[in-house]
Design a protein around this motif. Sequence first.
Motif, PDB file in Angstrom:
ATOM      1  N   ILE A  27      70.003  93.546  35.452  1.00  0.00           N
ATOM      2  CA  ILE A  27      70.151  92.123  35.743  1.00  0.00           C
ATOM      3  C   ILE A  27      69.541  91.846  37.108  1.00  0.00           C
ATOM      4  O   ILE A  27      69.590  92.707  37.998  1.00  0.00           O
ATOM      5  CB  ILE A  27      71.636  91.687  35.678  1.00  0.00           C
ATOM      6  N   THR A  28      68.933  90.675  37.275  1.00  0.00           N
ATOM      7  CA  THR A  28      68.287  90.307  38.540  1.00  0.00           C
ATOM      8  C   THR A  28      68.703  88.892  38.931  1.00  0.00           C
ATOM      9  O   THR A  28      69.427  88.215  38.207  1.00  0.00           O
ATOM     10  CB  THR A  28      66.748  90.351  38.425  1.00  0.00           C
ATOM     11  N   GLU A  29      68.163  88.453  40.046  1.00  0.00           N
ATOM     12  CA  GLU A  29      68.443  87.100  40.537  1.00  0.00           C
ATOM     13  C   GLU A  29      67.850  86.017  39.631  1.00  0.00           C
ATOM     14  O   GLU A  29      68.171  84.847  39.785  1.00  0.00           O
ATOM     15  CB  GLU A  29      67.927  86.934  41.979  1.00  0.00           C
ATOM     16  N   LYS A  30      67.013  86.388  38.700  1.00  0.00           N
ATOM     17  CA  LYS A  30      66.409  85.423  37.781  1.00  0.00           C
ATOM     18  C   LYS A  30      67.224  85.253  36.505  1.00  0.00           C
ATOM     19  O   LYS A  30      66.845  84.498  35.617  1.00  0.00           O
ATOM     20  CB  LYS A  30      65.004  85.884  37.410  1.00  0.00           C
ATOM     21  N   ASP A  31      68.353  85.957  36.413  1.00  0.00           N
ATOM     22  CA  ASP A  31      69.108  86.034  35.161  1.00  0.00           C
ATOM     23  C   ASP A  31      70.455  85.326  35.242  1.00  0.00           C
ATOM     24  O   ASP A  31      70.917  84.950  36.316  1.00  0.00           O
ATOM     25  CB  ASP A  31      69.319  87.504  34.787  1.00  0.00           C
ATOM     26  N   LEU A  32      71.060  85.172  34.072  1.00  0.00           N
ATOM     27  CA  LEU A  32      72.356  84.529  33.921  1.00  0.00           C
ATOM     28  C   LEU A  32      73.297  85.465  33.177  1.00  0.00           C
ATOM     29  O   LEU A  32      72.923  86.047  32.160  1.00  0.00           O
ATOM     30  CB  LEU A  32      72.199  83.225  33.125  1.00  0.00           C
ATOM     31  N   LEU A  33      74.506  85.598  33.696  1.00  0.00           N
ATOM     32  CA  LEU A  33      75.574  86.303  33.000  1.00  0.00           C
ATOM     33  C   LEU A  33      76.559  85.256  32.501  1.00  0.00           C
ATOM     34  O   LEU A  33      77.068  84.463  33.295  1.00  0.00           O
ATOM     35  CB  LEU A  33      76.296  87.281  33.934  1.00  0.00           C
ATOM     36  N   ILE A  34      76.809  85.256  31.200  1.00  0.00           N
ATOM     37  CA  ILE A  34      77.824  84.377  30.625  1.00  0.00           C
ATOM     38  C   ILE A  34      79.051  85.226  30.342  1.00  0.00           C
ATOM     39  O   ILE A  34      78.990  86.200  29.594  1.00  0.00           O
ATOM     40  CB  ILE A  34      77.323  83.689  29.343  1.00  0.00           C
ATOM     41  N   VAL A  35      80.149  84.846  30.985  1.00  0.00           N
ATOM     42  CA  VAL A  35      81.416  85.545  30.838  1.00  0.00           C
ATOM     43  C   VAL A  35      82.311  84.722  29.925  1.00  0.00           C
ATOM     44  O   VAL A  35      82.533  83.544  30.168  1.00  0.00           O
ATOM     45  CB  VAL A  35      82.112  85.716  32.206  1.00  0.00           C
ATOM     46  N   GLY A  36      82.820  85.356  28.889  1.00  0.00           N
ATOM     47  CA  GLY A  36      83.826  84.724  28.051  1.00  0.00           C
ATOM     48  C   GLY A  36      85.171  85.349  28.364  1.00  0.00           C
ATOM     49  O   GLY A  36      85.341  86.559  28.205  1.00  0.00           O
ATOM     50  N   SER A  37      86.097  84.541  28.853  1.00  0.00           N
ATOM     51  CA  SER A  37      87.446  85.025  29.137  1.00  0.00           C
ATOM     52  C   SER A  37      88.359  83.815  29.221  1.00  0.00           C
ATOM     53  O   SER A  37      88.230  83.012  30.149  1.00  0.00           O
ATOM     54  CB  SER A  37      87.491  85.806  30.458  1.00  0.00           C
ATOM     55  N   GLY A  38      89.236  83.680  28.236  1.00  0.00           N
ATOM     56  CA  GLY A  38      90.139  82.537  28.219  1.00  0.00           C
ATOM     57  C   GLY A  38      90.968  82.448  29.479  1.00  0.00           C
ATOM     58  O   GLY A  38      91.024  81.419  30.148  1.00  0.00           O
ATOM     59  N   SER A  39      91.590  83.554  29.848  1.00  0.00           N
ATOM     60  CA  SER A  39      92.466  83.574  31.020  1.00  0.00           C
ATOM     61  C   SER A  39      91.680  83.641  32.323  1.00  0.00           C
ATOM     62  O   SER A  39      92.166  83.219  33.367  1.00  0.00           O
ATOM     63  CB  SER A  39      93.410  84.771  30.951  1.00  0.00           C
ATOM     64  N   GLY A  40      90.471  84.198  32.265  1.00  0.00           N
ATOM     65  CA  GLY A  40      89.701  84.421  33.489  1.00  0.00           C
ATOM     66  C   GLY A  40      90.257  85.549  34.324  1.00  0.00           C
ATOM     67  O   GLY A  40      89.905  85.711  35.489  1.00  0.00           O
ATOM     68  N   GLU A  41      91.117  86.363  33.698  1.00  0.00           N
ATOM     69  CA  GLU A  41      91.774  87.451  34.406  1.00  0.00           C
ATOM     70  C   GLU A  41      91.497  88.818  33.786  1.00  0.00           C
ATOM     71  O   GLU A  41      91.981  89.822  34.296  1.00  0.00           O
ATOM     72  CB  GLU A  41      93.292  87.218  34.450  1.00  0.00           C
ATOM     73  N   SER A  42      90.743  88.877  32.698  1.00  0.00           N
ATOM     74  CA  SER A  42      90.461  90.159  32.045  1.00  0.00           C
ATOM     75  C   SER A  42      89.668  91.063  32.987  1.00  0.00           C
ATOM     76  O   SER A  42      88.659  90.647  33.567  1.00  0.00           O
ATOM     77  CB  SER A  42      89.690  89.942  30.746  1.00  0.00           C
ATOM     78  N   ALA A  43      90.126  92.290  33.132  1.00  0.00           N
ATOM     79  CA  ALA A  43      89.600  93.197  34.157  1.00  0.00           C
ATOM     80  C   ALA A  43      88.106  93.499  33.999  1.00  0.00           C
ATOM     81  O   ALA A  43      87.349  93.389  34.965  1.00  0.00           O
ATOM     82  CB  ALA A  43      90.403  94.496  34.151  1.00  0.00           C
ATOM     83  N   PHE A  44      87.681  93.899  32.809  1.00  0.00           N
ATOM     84  CA  PHE A  44      86.280  94.299  32.637  1.00  0.00           C
ATOM     85  C   PHE A  44      85.309  93.154  32.928  1.00  0.00           C
ATOM     86  O   PHE A  44      84.361  93.334  33.714  1.00  0.00           O
ATOM     87  CB  PHE A  44      86.061  94.886  31.238  1.00  0.00           C
ATOM     88  N   PRO A  45      85.505  91.951  32.363  1.00  0.00           N
ATOM     89  CA  PRO A  45      84.598  90.859  32.721  1.00  0.00           C
ATOM     90  C   PRO A  45      84.587  90.535  34.218  1.00  0.00           C
ATOM     91  O   PRO A  45      83.543  90.205  34.776  1.00  0.00           O
ATOM     92  CB  PRO A  45      85.114  89.683  31.895  1.00  0.00           C
ATOM     93  N   LEU A  46      85.748  90.657  34.871  1.00  0.00           N
ATOM     94  CA  LEU A  46      85.791  90.413  36.315  1.00  0.00           C
ATOM     95  C   LEU A  46      84.927  91.415  37.077  1.00  0.00           C
ATOM     96  O   LEU A  46      84.170  91.040  37.986  1.00  0.00           O
ATOM     97  CB  LEU A  46      87.231  90.487  36.827  1.00  0.00           C
ATOM     98  N   ILE A  47      85.020  92.669  36.709  1.00  0.00           N
ATOM     99  CA  ILE A  47      84.219  93.714  37.366  1.00  0.00           C
ATOM    100  C   ILE A  47      82.732  93.458  37.153  1.00  0.00           C
ATOM    101  O   ILE A  47      81.924  93.574  38.088  1.00  0.00           O
ATOM    102  CB  ILE A  47      84.617  95.107  36.832  1.00  0.00           C
TER     103      ILE A  47
END
Length: 185
Positions: free
Chosen positions: A76-96
Amino acid sequence: MNYNDVQNEIKEEISNTLGQINSESVEKLLAEIKQADKVFFVGVGRVLLSLEAVAKRLAHLGIKTYVVGQITEPAITEKDLLIVGSGSGESAFPLIIAKKAKKYNARVAHIGANPDCSMKEYSDHFVRIPVSTKLQLPNEIPSVQPMTSLFEQSLLLLGDSLALMLIREQNIDMPSLWEYHANLE
Protein backbone atom coordinates in the motif's frame (compact mmCIF):
# COMPACT_ATOMS: atom_id res chain seq x y z
CA MET A 1 -43.62 -17.36 11.53
CA ASN A 2 -43.49 -18.12 7.83
CA TYR A 3 -40.99 -17.19 5.13
CA ASN A 4 -43.04 -14.31 3.67
CA ASP A 5 -43.35 -12.61 7.06
CA VAL A 6 -39.64 -12.94 7.79
CA GLN A 7 -38.40 -11.79 4.39
CA ASN A 8 -40.73 -8.77 4.55
CA GLU A 9 -39.25 -7.80 7.93
CA ILE A 10 -35.72 -8.12 6.56
CA LYS A 11 -36.53 -6.09 3.45
CA GLU A 12 -38.05 -3.33 5.58
CA GLU A 13 -34.99 -3.24 7.84
CA ILE A 14 -32.62 -3.02 4.88
CA SER A 15 -34.69 -0.34 3.14
CA ASN A 16 -34.89 1.72 6.34
CA THR A 17 -31.15 1.38 6.94
CA LEU A 18 -30.02 2.23 3.41
CA GLY A 19 -32.36 5.22 3.46
CA GLN A 20 -30.63 6.60 6.55
CA ILE A 21 -27.06 6.44 5.22
CA ASN A 22 -25.81 9.96 4.51
CA SER A 23 -25.63 10.35 0.73
CA GLU A 24 -22.87 12.98 0.88
CA SER A 25 -20.63 10.58 2.81
CA VAL A 26 -21.25 7.91 0.16
CA GLU A 27 -20.46 10.34 -2.66
CA LYS A 28 -17.23 11.31 -0.90
CA LEU A 29 -16.32 7.62 -0.54
CA LEU A 30 -16.94 7.16 -4.26
CA ALA A 31 -14.61 10.09 -4.98
CA GLU A 32 -11.95 8.50 -2.75
CA ILE A 33 -12.30 5.20 -4.63
CA LYS A 34 -11.98 6.90 -8.03
CA GLN A 35 -8.95 8.90 -6.90
CA ALA A 36 -7.03 5.90 -5.54
CA ASP A 37 -4.54 3.88 -7.55
CA LYS A 38 -5.47 0.76 -5.59
CA VAL A 39 -8.28 0.06 -3.14
CA PHE A 40 -7.65 -2.31 -0.25
CA PHE A 41 -10.32 -3.84 1.98
CA VAL A 42 -10.10 -5.14 5.53
CA GLY A 43 -12.66 -6.60 7.91
CA VAL A 44 -13.30 -9.77 9.85
CA GLY A 45 -15.96 -12.46 9.82
CA ARG A 46 -19.13 -11.85 7.85
CA VAL A 47 -18.12 -8.22 7.35
CA LEU A 48 -15.08 -9.47 5.45
CA LEU A 49 -17.33 -11.64 3.27
CA SER A 50 -19.40 -8.59 2.35
CA LEU A 51 -16.25 -6.57 1.64
CA GLU A 52 -14.86 -9.34 -0.56
CA ALA A 53 -18.03 -9.14 -2.64
CA VAL A 54 -17.67 -5.35 -2.89
CA ALA A 55 -14.01 -5.70 -3.91
CA LYS A 56 -14.96 -8.21 -6.61
CA ARG A 57 -17.72 -5.98 -8.00
CA LEU A 58 -15.44 -2.94 -8.13
CA ALA A 59 -12.80 -5.09 -9.85
CA HIS A 60 -15.42 -5.84 -12.50
CA LEU A 61 -15.50 -2.08 -13.09
CA GLY A 62 -11.76 -1.98 -13.71
CA ILE A 63 -10.71 -0.78 -10.24
CA LYS A 64 -7.60 -2.42 -8.79
CA THR A 65 -8.90 -4.00 -5.59
CA TYR A 66 -7.18 -6.14 -2.99
CA VAL A 67 -8.32 -7.80 0.19
CA VAL A 68 -5.75 -7.49 2.96
CA GLY A 69 -4.05 -10.83 3.47
CA GLN A 70 -4.68 -12.29 0.02
CA ILE A 71 -1.59 -13.89 -1.48
CA THR A 72 -1.33 -11.37 -4.37
CA GLU A 73 -1.71 -8.27 -2.16
CA PRO A 74 0.79 -5.57 -3.21
CA ALA A 75 2.27 -2.86 -1.00
CA ILE A 76 0.00 0.00 0.00
CA THR A 77 1.24 3.53 -0.77
CA GLU A 78 0.19 7.14 -0.34
CA LYS A 79 -1.72 6.85 -3.63
CA ASP A 80 -4.03 4.14 -2.27
CA LEU A 81 -7.18 3.78 -0.20
CA LEU A 82 -7.91 1.29 2.57
CA ILE A 83 -11.60 0.65 3.19
CA VAL A 84 -12.22 -0.71 6.66
CA GLY A 85 -15.48 -2.45 7.44
CA SER A 86 -16.18 -2.60 11.17
CA GLY A 87 -19.57 -1.95 12.71
CA SER A 88 -18.19 -1.22 16.16
CA GLY A 89 -14.95 0.35 14.93
CA GLU A 90 -13.24 -1.57 17.70
CA SER A 91 -12.25 -4.85 16.01
CA ALA A 92 -8.56 -5.43 16.71
CA PHE A 93 -7.30 -6.63 13.31
CA PRO A 94 -8.86 -3.81 11.24
CA LEU A 95 -7.53 -1.29 13.77
CA ILE A 96 -3.99 -2.64 13.42
CA ILE A 97 -4.21 -2.60 9.62
CA ALA A 98 -5.63 0.95 9.52
CA LYS A 99 -2.82 2.17 11.77
CA LYS A 100 -0.27 0.52 9.50
CA ALA A 101 -1.88 2.00 6.35
CA LYS A 102 -1.57 5.48 7.86
CA LYS A 103 2.13 4.77 8.48
CA TYR A 104 2.44 4.48 4.69
CA ASN A 105 0.34 7.63 4.18
CA ALA A 106 -2.56 5.80 2.56
CA ARG A 107 -6.06 7.21 2.87
CA VAL A 108 -8.39 5.27 5.16
CA ALA A 109 -12.17 5.13 4.89
CA HIS A 110 -14.17 3.46 7.64
CA ILE A 111 -17.62 2.06 7.00
CA GLY A 112 -19.20 1.38 10.35
CA ALA A 113 -22.04 2.04 12.75
CA ASN A 114 -20.17 3.73 15.58
CA PRO A 115 -18.78 7.21 14.83
CA ASP A 116 -17.15 7.53 18.26
CA CYS A 117 -14.78 4.60 18.11
CA SER A 118 -11.07 3.80 18.13
CA MET A 119 -11.04 3.65 14.30
CA LYS A 120 -11.77 7.39 14.23
CA GLU A 121 -8.10 8.05 15.04
CA TYR A 122 -6.98 6.46 11.75
CA SER A 123 -9.86 7.34 9.42
CA ASP A 124 -9.85 10.11 6.86
CA HIS A 125 -13.48 9.45 6.01
CA PHE A 126 -16.42 7.74 7.70
CA VAL A 127 -19.62 6.31 6.25
CA ARG A 128 -22.15 5.42 8.92
CA ILE A 129 -24.52 2.50 8.56
CA PRO A 130 -26.68 3.35 11.60
CA VAL A 131 -27.56 -0.16 12.79
CA SER A 132 -27.18 -2.11 16.01
CA THR A 133 -23.67 -3.32 16.70
CA LYS A 134 -22.23 -5.65 19.28
CA LEU A 135 -21.90 -2.54 21.48
CA GLN A 136 -25.68 -1.86 21.50
CA LEU A 137 -25.31 1.94 21.47
CA PRO A 138 -28.16 4.49 21.44
CA ASN A 139 -29.47 5.82 18.10
CA GLU A 140 -28.90 2.52 16.31
CA ILE A 141 -31.55 0.94 14.10
CA PRO A 142 -32.65 -2.24 15.89
CA SER A 143 -32.91 -5.52 14.04
CA VAL A 144 -34.96 -8.68 14.42
CA GLN A 145 -32.06 -10.55 12.82
CA PRO A 146 -29.31 -12.27 14.74
CA MET A 147 -26.21 -10.41 15.80
CA THR A 148 -24.99 -7.93 13.12
CA SER A 149 -26.66 -9.40 10.03
CA LEU A 150 -28.26 -6.06 9.15
CA PHE A 151 -24.85 -4.34 9.09
CA GLU A 152 -23.32 -7.00 6.84
CA GLN A 153 -26.28 -6.96 4.44
CA SER A 154 -26.30 -3.16 4.31
CA LEU A 155 -22.54 -3.09 3.73
CA LEU A 156 -22.92 -5.38 0.72
CA LEU A 157 -25.77 -3.31 -0.72
CA LEU A 158 -23.85 -0.08 -0.08
CA GLY A 159 -21.05 -1.58 -2.19
CA ASP A 160 -23.49 -2.49 -4.94
CA SER A 161 -24.88 1.05 -4.78
CA LEU A 162 -21.36 2.46 -5.21
CA ALA A 163 -20.85 0.18 -8.22
CA LEU A 164 -24.10 1.29 -9.85
CA MET A 165 -23.24 4.94 -9.21
CA LEU A 166 -19.91 4.38 -11.00
CA ILE A 167 -21.59 2.57 -13.88
CA ARG A 168 -24.06 5.40 -14.41
CA GLU A 169 -21.51 8.17 -13.87
CA GLN A 170 -19.11 6.65 -16.39
CA ASN A 171 -21.90 5.52 -18.72
CA ILE A 172 -20.53 1.97 -18.70
CA ASP A 173 -22.20 -0.50 -21.01
CA MET A 174 -23.36 -3.30 -18.69
CA PRO A 175 -22.72 -6.21 -21.10
CA SER A 176 -19.12 -4.99 -21.52
CA LEU A 177 -18.51 -5.70 -17.83
CA TRP A 178 -18.35 -9.42 -18.56
CA GLU A 179 -14.82 -8.92 -19.91
CA TYR A 180 -13.70 -8.44 -16.29
CA HIS A 181 -15.58 -11.46 -14.96
CA ALA A 182 -13.64 -14.59 -14.04
CA ASN A 183 -13.44 -16.88 -17.06
CA LEU A 184 -11.58 -19.87 -15.62
CA GLU A 185 -14.72 -21.15 -13.96
